[in-house]
Design an enzyme around this catalytic site. Sequence first.
Site, PDB file in Angstrom:
ATOM      1  N   HIS A  37      -5.378   2.656  -6.102  1.00  0.00           N
ATOM      2  CA  HIS A  37      -5.743   1.272  -5.771  1.00  0.00           C
ATOM      3  C   HIS A  37      -6.980   0.910  -6.565  1.00  0.00           C
ATOM      4  CE1 HIS A  37      -6.450  -2.407  -3.725  1.00  0.00           C
ATOM      5  NE2 HIS A  37      -7.631  -2.014  -3.318  1.00  0.00           N
ATOM      6  N   ASP A  73      -4.668  -3.521   0.566  1.00  0.00           N
ATOM      7  CA  ASP A  73      -6.093  -3.560   0.917  1.00  0.00           C
ATOM      8  C   ASP A  73      -6.582  -4.881   1.492  1.00  0.00           C
ATOM      9  OD1 ASP A  73      -8.647  -2.462   1.145  1.00  0.00           O
ATOM     10  OD2 ASP A  73      -9.221  -3.030  -0.877  1.00  0.00           O
TER      11      ASP A  73
END
Lengths: 987, 987
Positions: free
Chosen positions: A55, A179
């Site tokens: 990420h 996220d």
Amino acid sequence: MAVCVDVLAVVLLLRVAVLGFPARPPPQAESSCGYKSCPATQPSMLNVHLVPHTHDDVGWLKTVDQYYYGDRNDIQHAGVQYILDSVLEQLLADPTRRFIYVETAFFFRWWRQQDSATRKAVTMLVNEGRLEFVNGGWCMSDEATTHYSAVIDQMTLGLRFLNDTFGACGRPRVAWHIDPFGHAREHASMFAQMGYDGFFFGRLDYQDKARRIRDKDMEMVWRASESLTPPTADLFTGVLPNGYNPPAGFCWDQSCNDPPIRDDPNLEDYNVDNVVKRFIEIANDQAKMYRTNHIIMTMGSDFQYENANLWYKNMDKLIRYVNAKQSQGSKVNVLYSTPSCYLQGLHQANLTWSVKMDDFFPYADGPHDFWTGYFTSRPALKRYERLSNSLLQVCNQLEVLGGPNSRKGPYGEGDSDTLQEAMSVAQHHDAVSGTEKQHVANDYAKRLARGWAHCETLVSNALATLSSWEAPREYCLSLNISVCPATENSYKFFLTVYNPLSRMVSWPVRLPVNGSDYMVLQPHGQVLDSQVIPVSKATRKIRGDRGYAVNELVFRVQAPPVGFRTYVVSQMSRQHPPVAPQPGTPLSMENQFIRVTFDPDTGLMNSLTNLETKQKIQLMQNFYWYNASDGNSADSNQPSGAYIFRPNSSTPIIVSQTAKTYTLKNSVVQEVQQEFSPWVSQVVRLYWGSRELELEWTVGPIPVEDSLGKEVITRLDTNINSSGYFYTDSNGREMLERRKDFRPTWDLKQSEPVAGNYYPINSRIYIKDKVNQLTAVTDRSQGASSLQDGSLEIMLHRRLLYDDVRGVGEPLSEPGDDNKGLVVRGRLLLALTPPKDAADIHRPLAEALVLEPLLAFQTGELHPNTILEFSGLQASLPPAVHLLTLSQWDQESVLLRLEHQFQVTESPTNSQPVTVNLKKLFSTLEVVGVSEMNLSANQWKDEMNRFDWKTSGGEQCPPRRLGDTSPWEITLKPMEIQTFLLRVRQR
Amino acid sequence: MAVCVDVLAVVLLLRVAVLGFPARPPPQAESSCGYKSCPATQPSMLNVHLVPHTHDDVGWLKTVDQYYYGDRNDIQHAGVQYILDSVLEQLLADPTRRFIYVETAFFFRWWRQQDSATRKAVTMLVNEGRLEFVNGGWCMSDEATTHYSAVIDQMTLGLRFLNDTFGACGRPRVAWHIDPFGHAREHASMFAQMGYDGFFFGRLDYQDKARRIRDKDMEMVWRASESLTPPTADLFTGVLPNGYNPPAGFCWDQSCNDPPIRDDPNLEDYNVDNVVKRFIEIANDQAKMYRTNHIIMTMGSDFQYENANLWYKNMDKLIRYVNAKQSQGSKVNVLYSTPSCYLQGLHQANLTWSVKMDDFFPYADGPHDFWTGYFTSRPALKRYERLSNSLLQVCNQLEVLGGPNSRKGPYGEGDSDTLQEAMSVAQHHDAVSGTEKQHVANDYAKRLARGWAHCETLVSNALATLSSWEAPREYCLSLNISVCPATENSYKFFLTVYNPLSRMVSWPVRLPVNGSDYMVLQPHGQVLDSQVIPVSKATRKIRGDRGYAVNELVFRVQAPPVGFRTYVVSQMSRQHPPVAPQPGTPLSMENQFIRVTFDPDTGLMNSLTNLETKQKIQLMQNFYWYNASDGNSADSNQPSGAYIFRPNSSTPIIVSQTAKTYTLKNSVVQEVQQEFSPWVSQVVRLYWGSRELELEWTVGPIPVEDSLGKEVITRLDTNINSSGYFYTDSNGREMLERRKDFRPTWDLKQSEPVAGNYYPINSRIYIKDKVNQLTAVTDRSQGASSLQDGSLEIMLHRRLLYDDVRGVGEPLSEPGDDNKGLVVRGRLLLALTPPKDAADIHRPLAEALVLEPLLAFQTGELHPNTILEFSGLQASLPPAVHLLTLSQWDQESVLLRLEHQFQVTESPTNSQPVTVNLKKLFSTLEVVGVSEMNLSANQWKDEMNRFDWKTSGGEQCPPRRLGDTSPWEITLKPMEIQTFLLRVRQR
């Protein structure tokens, strides 16, 4: 909700446009990528899909380029160039391994630096499904503080790069927002229309998650629009089991400390048996929360896989040893997989899924941990981002209208790409969200500013082409604090107003000047009413020495749709001193449409009347601040911070009961200037001809010498009987109903009576009863709520003293000039209407606030042949139609998005299908070919073939296509966006 | 020093042994590896040799296997498996890249796990010189606390693996001790004899380094022996410029935060120009300290290159951009290189180098930062390591003598490899040095213990073979605290004493028993004098409930050279109660050779007399402790710790002015038991027939309830007129002269009057004047000094409260039993002699303390054919000859090292060449072939062809070879070690 027999729908399917263009490549062979490339699973076992992933925040603690290179590792160890290097090597080493990549902003940087051998290897991996792109936008956008227009653009930019580079195998099948801190329904709607088969995310309210685990409801179908016919905006949505992290004990990244698999019996601490046992337990536990014999494990996290060997070497062993247990009867089958392969497993299970209709805001990860502060964090950046979007659309439009000269013309080389990339970066969930470190926020602003410069050159070139006038053009970005060298220094200047909207719109302008009497001429010579007023004390204080205009010249401009009009402004030889504002509060101000009354004792408003409808409400407005928790409380040690809003009391502290006021009235504008404190002031402003009341607030520097963090709100208290309900937009488009201390899908246990009722607003909020609707349209994304009946509150600015322990590691305390604290100025536009007419006002109002006119200034003398007025359209489009996108796609084609900007039931007149003839759209461009595309312009519309999902609630109707009319006529239904690739040539 | 006309030398060069065996492979083609593989340099430029390297401690903060796997990354991020994985990939990606690897303990673990394709790739890299092994021992040994015997063994183990695996291309050319905390001359001597062409290290006294930089004397020839004829022990030695780190700002490991090279002009922060400029400045600055147009930069550090891409990607750019400047006139040429290629550059410069004769102890990195504490840290581990070496030599010898049955015999499967590997790991500079974390120290001990178990099985098998008796054998490792189940529980038992020395030697033994009258019979039935004495109070306290013997049976045993003798011990039916020690101090104790007198008032010794030579000295001995600095001082905040010794006062605190004493005298031994405090006691012990006085000290648990760290010493104060001089051994071999507050090669500015005068002793220390020499022989490595004329002090034990900030992150406070603090017991053997005869005493004494007899216990009944006495040698070897190594090499051959254990001038009788006939060496083995090898047994002696270096001081003599006598006769000169591979068969 949706009615299947959609009598309104007259949908034109443009299979292949009349002229057979844009030329479409033959369907690409996806023989080895996509779902066909998925690894085999075991029907009689629990299939554990390991999804190796990283990420990569497009800026957060470091700037995007620092993250790319791995610079400033003292702040955070992260280097994306190395991640991609390393993953490539590891994938090449073993064909069973898989990886997904998400953020095209980084992949693009990396790809540009690779040699052809590397590119070939990567292409092979993509073609074989071993490297799979998911999401694939330029960034993983924030969902609370972004505007749909900019999100569509950033997704388009990223997905186009993947399409151009890898073709169909590069097209992501899955949306992946692991996220972002809460999830907007409009994002789900957009993802559905972009052709994604499914969507996974990591963060949702902890109570919501507990309920879903309990009810095995972690995966569902999100019906993301009340207007669009299902399954147009239906999106299969899954909640990931561990946020986006691996299960506890199985993180093998270099950034983790979990024990590696030690399988050499010659060495100490052989642990294979223990690892296998733990893993099988975890897998079986996880399977209890999900419905099929497939479960997913996200094997990665922030900036992981910089040394992918650590991960893969241990996962290889995990797979080998866990699957080896099958010969002893184990029913757990682990495999390298991807989100799309997992999704395919779910799809093949052919279950009936629950339907989700609301959204996932606000997000809380604990009883006192509501992530509702970032809705407002960094309000100046949020405004700059919004303004930049407006400029980008202008820039895009003028690139099309100005033709090739726009990019290279008399003002040099300009482009829209720089701003497009900067804007795409700014959509990241730690960018416009305000949750980045200060130096990173500065970097985002710097990128936008560089984008502006490139666009300004392009705009100047285009305007020169369209006007046949090449005199230097200047742009003034600080008009809100009365700074503009071009007008301050000139006795005579030309103002060109470019209107990016598809209708003639009128705006007031306020130009800093040093004279006190001016004549403003329209293109055909008519004199326009203008007034000069002194620059206010509040503005002078903010401006400092950046400008020295003493007055502002105020007048109302108009410009034709997708076009411009040039005004001539000349200082008069005879100068009357301007009328200064007078101390004191008027009883009322009014124009043709509105009356607002004041209480002379307090200087505050006390009522608002719509003179057309004769409706009147009581309206008290004032400024307050919540005392931010410093984390010292018995309940929780959570302080307010960049993410978290946590007042230490539910009662905000009033800045001042009364305002010191000055009043000014002239033929253009009426103002009551309210001074609440040295750091809070406001102008209540009513322009002649406006149906909205403007509240221009100025907040800052927020004082913190008292060691109290402050979260400043304005609150409007009315007698509207709102019964606990209020309404907020989702990413600037559809409205969602909110209810105090309530969530539609679970029994809320409210633990933060203020923060737990805050929602993001991107463009508007309203309350209503049967008679009255008060709508506030904002100029940027903010947090807002209604905590009492009849009350609306909007958080404007925040200054905090503590970090909120979510990683950013800084208190949110923007330095501003000289580090004294940032001053922020903004506007709320208020409209009082009957509920049924409200959208007719607030939709165009918000549209005009999102896409502002561009003002360009020139001095010198006109040529005789100078064109002072231009429209790119043959005619204004109907009020329901919004020109969402007009941008150059390649040399011969342009991308067009037309949008129906009303919801299905919100306006008797405008919530109707509306037809546009593309052939008759443009004045200077001939449309010679057209093909419809998906929303993100990375797939032909008629090739979209999404998974169908059975749902337990609501209905799904196949879109009804009621036959073609003219191939050039397209019909938009409420809230529909249609995306076209047009082949055009200059007429 | 050396006299070139070496009339003594009669060197036999065994080119090819008589029987042409061991079969030697044809000389290996080194066409592409070694010096020939070095990259081209630029004669007219400054060549900067970048040496990519990793420094992988074989245990420190984590255990060796934790380091290998990357386990416990919470303690320290380090995983060697990944380092080797990663470097391999990066080397394969670009043939110009180089890497060196050092620690074979790790490489061996990794290699064992690789598949054949990987092995092939690695072999190619080695053959092409792209992966170069340097140093190549099992570990990078400590230089202060190791014994040469164990160092040679560990080097042999590592180098043999490299030789067996890679052939000649795997043979390191360069010794590389970048981290050890000071450098021993004996190490340099060994490295020279192992065939290394040069040696580089990183740490030396900061004053020494400053002087060398000033004088451009960073590189030199180290003449490392006073006995061996130059250039036999000459070693080219270089001080690295930055320890072993890269220059500041150029560390690109994942563990570093230096900015990467950002060379994409499209991204922010392009920094190529700045990087190039900084690098060229640094290179030019460094060149000022060195003499040639070659400089070296160590590009790496502790456990770096786990993600080698970061390093290489940035170094690739560095090389490209720095060398690109050459076209603009830059004279800096950067290249990937290795220490050997750098060394070749130096060699080709053909300069004359200075000669270094002393050593690099002690090491200080600041005025108050002397690394002299670790000489003593973890005294119990140091002793266990020394004992383990003794067992390993026994184990090796018996593996040879016992034949194949040793490894697999009546007691099961045994081996010497486990202990050999554990010992090799224990030589690491954070192992026996005592500078590791407690849990790692435990791991070293555990490994040794496991090695013991494997060796005990082997030894039992071998003894069974040699004795023809298979009754179970037990070994007692805790005799020093009177614990031995085999003797405690038996009325009758057999004691087999195995003697690893090449001479008959006699030792006292003390066996815990519960009877009070025993008969001890020799093999031929003679009764041996034995005495029973009660277990002392001090011993009982330490022993706790681990044993329950009330008495000790004391007698003196002998065993034939490289052989054993079995004694029969039977409890007598009539038991006399043992004579208990009596309170009080005798005036004196004496035997045939020594008299020691006591002061009855204090209980302390006050004189020592050699009755043979009639020499007598005053001798006061007592115990003291230095109060360890806690870091709070005006001069410096350096505390004492595992590495650093820093007393907060130069005056040690006396434990007690007087000792409470008990006296015991019988026909075997006389003892004065001294009790100084509850945590310090001693036995002054004199055996009948001994020429040395034994001081058995017991220290601990050191109390720290007073919050004072303590560094406990014993001090011997005499009237010897030592004039500031004292003498310490180097790794247990040659002696070095030391002088208080003085260094031979620079003007010392002494800033730590105690710690700055401490030196490591591995086997002995002495002071002398013209008449008297007092030598103390120790049982382990310790720190020692002489701070006053006539005084000797030895640090025995340390317990500290603070970490000394050198990375270990723990105070040195060994927990001992029940975490009360460790108790340590040890022995000093004192000999008073004329200086000229001293070596004749202390050389054999130290030899016998290093190689102790193995005691094996059995019960049951003898067979009639049981062999009770055996010698593996035909005869004792001359006193000057030490059997250093006798170990099985492969099925048919054994490795033999014979050593002359006297220095060239230290004994009139023994410092003479001595000849041994290999054919007549063994009693049971026939030697059928022999080839001489280098010291580390990885090269045929006659193929050794080291670089020759011109030196400015001393002389170099080509070794004179005075013709062959018999090919089986070899002549050893003082301090010479000869290494042979013998082909043997059982007679």
